[in-house]
Design an enzyme around this catalytic site. Structure first.
Site, PDB file in Angstrom:
ATOM      1  N   SER A 416      39.083  72.556  51.781  1.00  0.00           N
ATOM      2  CA  SER A 416      39.078  73.581  52.846  1.00  0.00           C
ATOM      3  C   SER A 416      37.830  73.467  53.701  1.00  0.00           C
ATOM      4  CB  SER A 416      39.127  74.971  52.215  1.00  0.00           C
ATOM      5  OG  SER A 416      38.012  75.132  51.374  1.00  0.00           O
ATOM      6  N   HIS A 437      45.128  70.677  54.836  1.00  0.00           N
ATOM      7  CA  HIS A 437      44.501  71.922  54.387  1.00  0.00           C
ATOM      8  C   HIS A 437      45.531  73.039  54.418  1.00  0.00           C
ATOM      9  CE1 HIS A 437      41.587  75.466  55.234  1.00  0.00           C
ATOM     10  NE2 HIS A 437      41.850  75.367  53.939  1.00  0.00           N
ATOM     11  N   GLU A 449      46.375  72.902  58.426  1.00  0.00           N
ATOM     12  CA  GLU A 449      45.392  72.165  59.239  1.00  0.00           C
ATOM     13  C   GLU A 449      45.468  70.705  58.797  1.00  0.00           C
ATOM     14  OE1 GLU A 449      41.670  74.275  58.545  1.00  0.00           O
ATOM     15  OE2 GLU A 449      41.651  74.969  60.605  1.00  0.00           O
ATOM     16  N   ASN A 487      38.392  78.233  59.248  1.00  0.00           N
ATOM     17  CA  ASN A 487      37.306  78.819  58.448  1.00  0.00           C
ATOM     18  C   ASN A 487      35.983  78.807  59.209  1.00  0.00           C
ATOM     19  OD1 ASN A 487      38.940  79.455  56.334  1.00  0.00           O
ATOM     20  ND2 ASN A 487      38.496  77.600  55.166  1.00  0.00           N
TER      21      ASN A 487
END
Ligand code: T1G
Length: 696
Positions: A416, A437, A449, A487
């Site tokens: 991640s 991801h 992702e 993120n």
């Protein structure tokens, strides 16, 4: 046969005139299509040999709605109203022959036809609510007259289509045609209508179902309250309900006037602009500029997954659901057994909700195997590593995968945030290494992702993007940087939320502001849900962060009955005075002086740094488009879709205002608010993120 225009033909089949539309990709009601239908109807009505008319489409589908690409442009050609009038007032019966999807304006055209026939695989619906609109061509008045008020409310506020079989059941179509035999069946129906001298049946004159609901306002109030949560913040559903109330209580022409008025209000409103933007953004995200059209797609018929934990098990389910065999490798038998059991349990829970048949569980589980031997992955087409987020562990695994897996296998990491290029450097085949991801829970969250490494080949990228579609994910291609796109932006909001409560804002105030903005949950409620003790080490805890202090107080989140909030037995979150005092003490110890913090400052401090980080991501080429960043946040983090996404929102607010606020916060609070160069450039030149061309 005569070509009415470039997209419309009229041919005769005995005494039946067949109007055929061919406007790829979805026969949307463009000006040419509207002109074509109108012209063909005029010709058919004037042709004595034609006694009935069939309206059919070529290609993959019946008319899939108004042409969304024409919205906002000056009207051209025959209006949809004119097309509907010439059909509905036709002296000759008109049969709509439906395959694929009859959606929005397409179904509204079918509803002014006198009969409707469809193949079993067809779907019919009024999905305008998904783009912030309501059915603006009579759907809100005609649909209730056919299927009844409750069904019409459900169909139009959900936007979900019904299958042909259900459409037949509820009277939306009159007959089913055999797959592949639609035109013949439609012509036969038209011929029967003529031979039997059936009166022309107009939906607008069928009032029994709406009259039956007259004088029952409770029906609408019940529907409103049952859906209050789902419709929260949305403008279109309420207006749809009002239109259906008008269909019940007013003559149809007055109902149509109200529908027109409310449609235009929605069309000119910010929510429909955002939702139409998102409609195209989510489709553009699949396109990778610069990838040659003939890039080879690699076969992915078998998948190996390393790690049977929450992520590994969830990831596996995506492939099992798509009928792709999965072999999971773990290091310990009990971990493997637990992972396999979790997958079965998840399916059983879905089956309990009626969303899966027991036999489907067995079909999926039959595709799932597991072992403790990496060698079992020697021949799989794709391996996805989903183990502990530790670089050394991952590099060791990829080194062994490189030695084990067949040539050409795709080696993917579910990391991640770690540096994919460093992971790839542990192999001799960095061109085959990519990041996939997934977001937890991986079998539920739509976002994927796809992380392209410095050496990832075009084939591996193209294969991964296509695979994402095959397993029902919304894929966005991102670059290698800490936190990738989602993120990385989340970190901005998290930092500000944590800072704001040190400065005097309460966690419940921050949560309320973001909830009212449209997020499903605020950051502190989310932390309580996920658990404050993720990664917390009791032995080493030193009260150095507020989270540690709360964990030391055994306030570890919902699971311990208390976190930022207190929770009652129904897990209802209640602001905690103890936490309020704890925060005040902790902030004082850290040297913060507290003050009143306005809702406006909370929102701007949480949202604008996200937009600014998005600008940096674009500058660095870590995302191809600003709209890709929006697709990430809508699908991975609950950004309210009716606000388009952080970058669209920035454009709506005005980048000059966002820049000015960032500069003000930078002066007041520090360099973490330093504006991105791209934000300065765009704001300075009066441009928007949506003016930017996709990166190559
Ligand atoms: N207008 C213009 N283009 C459209 C379109 C539309 N309505 N629908 C799809 N496309 C394009 C899409 O952008 C893509 O283009 C290609 O078609 C394939 O789409 C008066 C006002 C029909 C179920 O909301 O639900 O009618 O990327 O990738 O997965 O009351 O498209 O290839 O260049 O989605 O097979 C109401 C929206 C309009 C239907 C096909 N209708 N479309 O799904 O392909 S408002 C809708 C869909 C209206 C009336 C009101 C789906 C689909 P490109 P796709 P798909």
């Amino acid at each position: 046969m005569s070509a009415i225009n470039s997209v419309t033909q009229l041919r005769t089949d005995g005494n039946v005139g067949v109007i055929s539309i061919n406007f790829p990709p979805v026969n949307a009601l463009s000006a040419a299509v509207r002109d074509g239908i109108h012209g063909a109807m005029q010709a058919a009505l004037q042709e004595p040999a034609i006694e009935a008319i069939v309206l059919i489409c070529e290609g993959s589908t019946f008319i899939a709605g108004a042409d969304i690409t024409e919205f906002g442009k000056p009207p051209a050609g025959a209006s949809l109203g004119e097309v509907q009038r010439i059909v509905e007032e036709s002296a000759k019966p008109v049969v709509a022959a439906i395959h694929g999807t009859a959606l929005g304006g397409g179904l509204e055209v079918a509803l002014v036809c006198h009969w409707r026939i469809a193949v079993p695989s067809a779907r019919l619906g009024l999905p305008e609510v998904n783009i912030g609109l309501l059915p603006g061509a009579g759907g809100t008045q005609r649909l209730p007259r056919i299927v009844g008020v409750e069904k019409a409310l459900e169909m139009m506020t959900s936007g979900s289509p019904v299958k042909a079989a259900e459409a037949l059941e509820i009277g939306l179509i009159d007959e089913l045609a055999p797959e592949g035999g639609l035109q013949a069946a439609a012509v036969a129906l038209a011929r029967r209508v003529v031979a039997e001298k059936r009166p022309l049946r107009k939906v607008r004159e069928q009032n029994d179902k709406v009259l039956a609901a007259r004088g029952q306002p409770a029906l609408f109030e019940k529907f409103r309250s049952a859906n209050a949560r789902k419709f929260r913040g949305l403008a279109a559903p309420e207006k749809i309900i009002q239109c259906v109330e008008a269909a019940v209580n007013l003559p149809i022409d007055e109902g149509l006037q109200l529908e027109r008025k409310l449609f235009l209000e929605l069309m000119q409103g910010p929510q429909s602009a955002a939702l139409r933007y998102y409609f195209f953004a989510s489709r553009q995200a699949w396109q990778v500029p610069g990838l040659p059209k003939d890039t080879p797609i690699l076969p992915v018929e078998t998948v190996g997954i390393l790690g049977a934990g929450t992520m590994g098990a969830g990831i596996a389910m995506n492939f099992l659901n798509a009928g792709i065999p999965v072999h999971i490798v773990e290091t310990r038998q009990e971990a493997l057994d637990r992972g396999l059991a979790t997958i079965r349990k998840n399916y059983e829970n879905t089956a309990k909700k009626g969303r899966l048949q027991p036999e489907d569980i067995e079909k999926r589980m039959a595709l799932l195997t597991g072992s403790l031997e990496l060698q079992q992955l020697a021949d799989v087409d794709l391996v996805i590593e989903a183990v502990f987020e530790n670089m050394e562990v991952k590099k060791d695994i990829f080194k062994r995968l490189d030695q084990t897996c067949k040539a050409g296998a795709i080696l993917a990491s579910n990391t991640s945030a770690l540096d994919l290029n460093e992971i790839a450097s542990a192999t001799t085949r960095p061109e085959s290494v990519i990041g996939l991801h997934f977001f937890s829970p991986a079998n539920v969250m739509k976002l994927l992702e796809v992380v392209r490494g410095a050496h990832t080949s075009d084939s591996v990228i193209a294969t991964s993007m296509q695979l994402a579609k095959r397993i029902g994910k919304v894929a966005v291609l991102v670059g290698v940087c800490p936190g990738f796109v989602g993120n990385r932006i989340l970190a901005q909001r998290q930092r500000e939320a944590n800072a704001l409560i040190m400065e005097g804002a309460m966690p419940w105030a921050v949560d309320r502001v973001l909830y009212q903005f449209g997020f499903p949950m605020g950051p502190f409620a989310m932390s309580d849900l996920a658990g404050l003790d993720l990664g917390w080490n009791k032995e080493k805890s030193s009260s150095s962060t507020l989270r540690e202090v709360l964990c030391e107080m055994d306030r570890r989140g919902q699971k311990s009955g208390a976190g930022f909030y207190d929770y009652d037995e129904k897990r209802t979150a209640v602001p905690s005075q103890l936490v309020e005092q704890t925060i005040a003490d902790f902030a004082k110890k850290k040297g913060y002086s507290t003050r009143e913090v306005s809702d406006e400052e909370i929102l701007e401090r949480c949202i604008y740094p996200m937009i600014n980080e998005g600008a940096k991501i674009l500058e660095e080429g870590m995302a191809l488009r600003a709209s890709d960043i929006d697709v990430v946040w809508v699908n991975g983090y609950g950004w309210p879709i009716h606000r388009g996404g952080p970058m669209f929102h920035g454009d709506q607010v005005g980048l000059d205002k966002v820049l000015a606020k960032m500069q003000e916060f930078e002066r007041q609070l520090g360099p973490q608010f330093k504006p991105a160069k791209l934000l300065e450039e765009l704001a300075g030149s009066g441009r928007k993120f949506s003016d930017l061309k996709p990166a190559r």
